[in-house]
Scaffold this active site. Structure first.
Site, short mmCIF file in Angstrom:
data_model
loop_
_atom_site.label_atom_id
_atom_site.label_comp_id
_atom_site.label_asym_id
_atom_site.label_seq_id
_atom_site.Cartn_x
_atom_site.Cartn_y
_atom_site.Cartn_z
N ASP A 32 0.48 -0.89 0.22
CA ASP A 32 0.13 0.00 -0.36
C ASP A 32 0.94 1.52 -0.53
O ASP A 32 1.78 1.28 0.05
CB ASP A 32 -1.01 0.24 1.08
CG ASP A 32 -2.42 0.80 1.07
OD1 ASP A 32 -3.40 0.36 0.42
OD2 ASP A 32 -2.26 2.39 1.02
N ASN A 78 -4.83 -4.57 -6.86
CA ASN A 78 -6.41 -4.01 -6.51
C ASN A 78 -5.96 -2.51 -6.59
O ASN A 78 -6.67 -2.09 -5.84
CB ASN A 78 -7.24 -5.08 -5.32
CG ASN A 78 -7.74 -4.18 -4.57
OD1 ASN A 78 -9.05 -4.04 -4.86
ND2 ASN A 78 -7.34 -3.08 -4.10
N TYR A 144 -11.93 8.10 -14.44
CA TYR A 144 -12.18 7.11 -13.06
C TYR A 144 -12.29 6.02 -14.95
O TYR A 144 -11.52 4.84 -14.72
CB TYR A 144 -12.37 6.85 -11.90
CG TYR A 144 -13.33 5.55 -11.25
CD1 TYR A 144 -12.28 5.44 -10.91
CD2 TYR A 144 -14.68 4.91 -11.45
CE1 TYR A 144 -12.31 3.88 -9.37
CE2 TYR A 144 -14.10 4.13 -10.61
CZ TYR A 144 -13.50 3.62 -9.76
OH TYR A 144 -14.06 2.26 -9.16
P1 NAD Z 1 -10.36 2.55 -0.47
O1 NAD Z 1 -9.42 3.69 -0.56
O2 NAD Z 1 -10.50 1.64 0.98
O3 NAD Z 1 -8.96 1.15 -1.19
C1 NAD Z 1 -7.99 2.11 -1.69
C2 NAD Z 1 -6.21 1.37 -1.15
O4 NAD Z 1 -5.53 1.16 -1.97
C3 NAD Z 1 -6.03 2.27 0.28
O5 NAD Z 1 -5.14 1.45 1.48
C4 NAD Z 1 -5.39 3.17 -0.47
O6 NAD Z 1 -3.86 3.17 0.97
C5 NAD Z 1 -4.35 2.16 -1.97
N1 NAD Z 1 -3.64 3.27 -2.82
C6 NAD Z 1 -3.79 4.57 -3.17
N2 NAD Z 1 -3.55 4.58 -4.27
C7 NAD Z 1 -1.92 3.60 -4.31
C8 NAD Z 1 -0.83 3.89 -5.10
N3 NAD Z 1 -0.59 4.65 -5.23
N4 NAD Z 1 -0.07 2.39 -4.65
C9 NAD Z 1 -0.75 1.80 -3.81
N5 NAD Z 1 -1.48 1.53 -3.26
C10 NAD Z 1 -2.35 2.69 -3.52
O7 NAD Z 1 -10.66 1.90 -1.48
P2 NAD Z 1 -11.55 0.42 -2.28
O8 NAD Z 1 -13.03 0.53 -2.24
O9 NAD Z 1 -10.77 -0.93 -1.03
O10 NAD Z 1 -10.97 0.23 -2.93
C11 NAD Z 1 -10.34 -1.05 -3.76
C12 NAD Z 1 -10.61 -1.04 -5.64
O11 NAD Z 1 -11.40 -1.47 -5.65
C13 NAD Z 1 -9.67 0.36 -6.46
O12 NAD Z 1 -9.51 -0.29 -7.74
C14 NAD Z 1 -11.35 0.94 -6.76
O13 NAD Z 1 -11.27 1.49 -7.34
C15 NAD Z 1 -11.93 0.15 -6.90
N6 NAD Z 1 -13.48 -0.27 -6.79
C16 NAD Z 1 -13.84 0.18 -5.42
C17 NAD Z 1 -15.58 0.73 -5.35
C18 NAD Z 1 -16.10 1.07 -4.03
O14 NAD Z 1 -17.71 0.58 -4.45
N7 NAD Z 1 -15.53 1.31 -2.98
C19 NAD Z 1 -16.39 0.22 -6.25
C20 NAD Z 1 -15.22 -0.19 -7.48
C21 NAD Z 1 -13.74 -0.60 -7.62
#
Ligand code: NAD
Length: 252
Positions: A32, A78, A144
């Protein structure tokens, strides 16, 4: 016991994935960009502070992984960021570039460095996190949505390219996931549209057949299945875990 590497593993969906793999006895390695969040994760998980969009950091990460593990069995690409909520004319190039570099470029770099290790092992599975925003148009989220469509194109290409080496590649498309990230999206969208957060929430939920957001563990459960031998001939697939969305455009 499988060896599972997860990017963006310190929070939300990535954290739930790590918990789910650890619960079946797998060896988990989370990465992360947020060192403080990594610190709060269980001590028995391997952890690395790495920015997925930084090629040198990713090269070093996979060198360390190769030394410790040889090859990972499963890599979950992810990490991603939401990017701006704005009309296309208001999106800056800097916001576009950073969203695409992390959300799409990070998946590319993860696959770029995982592939040689998995090819050497003659097996492996890569699971990328896309989004329902990678299956439909998504107004006011141009960077996005473009990045998440790109993740699916990349996955399809990798599945063809790496399949002959015994490597499966699939994409999961979460719908709206309950949690802090979606809270931020809802608040920003409510502000942009002059609505309440609750109305925006209801609009998202009503865009699904099942009238519901999903949870991070719903996504994690699908990830564990895709990584398992039960899915040994599943590759190149886009699997939505979203309460069934045909028309995701929020009715707001
Ligand atoms: P989140 O923000 O809770 O977790 C994402 C994690 O990625 C965080 O811990 C953050 O610190 C880390 N991160 C951000 N930029 C980074 C980088 N440059 N390098 C390494 N780590 C990095 O978000 P989430 O909801 O758990 O999202 C996870 C994945 O799921 C993402 O790809 C997001 O686009 C996708 N997603 C989420 C949703 C939703 O509703 N939450 C819906 C569809 C897709």
């Amino acid at each position: 016991m499988s060896k599972v590497l997860i990017t963006g593993g310190a929070s939300g969906i990535g954290y739930a994935m790590a918990e789910a793999f650890a619960a079946i006895g797998d060896d988990v390695w989370i990465t992360d960009v947020d060192p403080a969040a990594l610190k709060d994760c269980p001590d028995h998980w391997n952890k690395s502070a790495v920015d997925v969009s930084d090629e040198d950091q990713m090269a070093m990460l996979f060198e360390t992984v190769a030394q410790k593990w040889g090859a990972p069995d499963t890599v979950c690409a992810n990490a991603g960021i939401a990017g701006p909520t704005a009309k296309v004319e208001d999106v800056t190039l800097a916001d576009w570039n950073s969203c695409v570099a992390i959300t799409l470029g990070g998946v590319f770099l993860t696959a770029k460095f995982a592939a040689p290790l998995m090819k050497h092992a003659g097996r492996g599975t890569i699971i990328v996190t896309s989004s329902t925003a990678g299956q439909y148009g998504y107004p006011n989220r141009a960077p996005y949505a473009a990045a998440k469509w790109g993740v699916i194109g990349l996955m399809k290409t990798l599945a063809m390219e790496l399949g002959p080496s015994g490597i499966r590649v699939n994409a999961i498309c979460p719908g709206s996931v309950e949690g802090p990230r979606m809270d931020g999206v809802l608040e920003r969208e409510a502000r942009a549209k002059g609505m309440t957060r609750e109305d925006v929430y209801r609009g998202y939920a009503s865009g699904t057949s099942m009238g519901s957001f999903v949870t991070a563990s719903d996504i994690a459960n699908m990830t564990v299945f895709l990584a398992s031998d039960g899915a040994r001939l599943v590759s190149g697939q886009v699997i939505a875990v979203d309460g069934h969305t045909e028309n995701p455009d929020p009715k707001v």
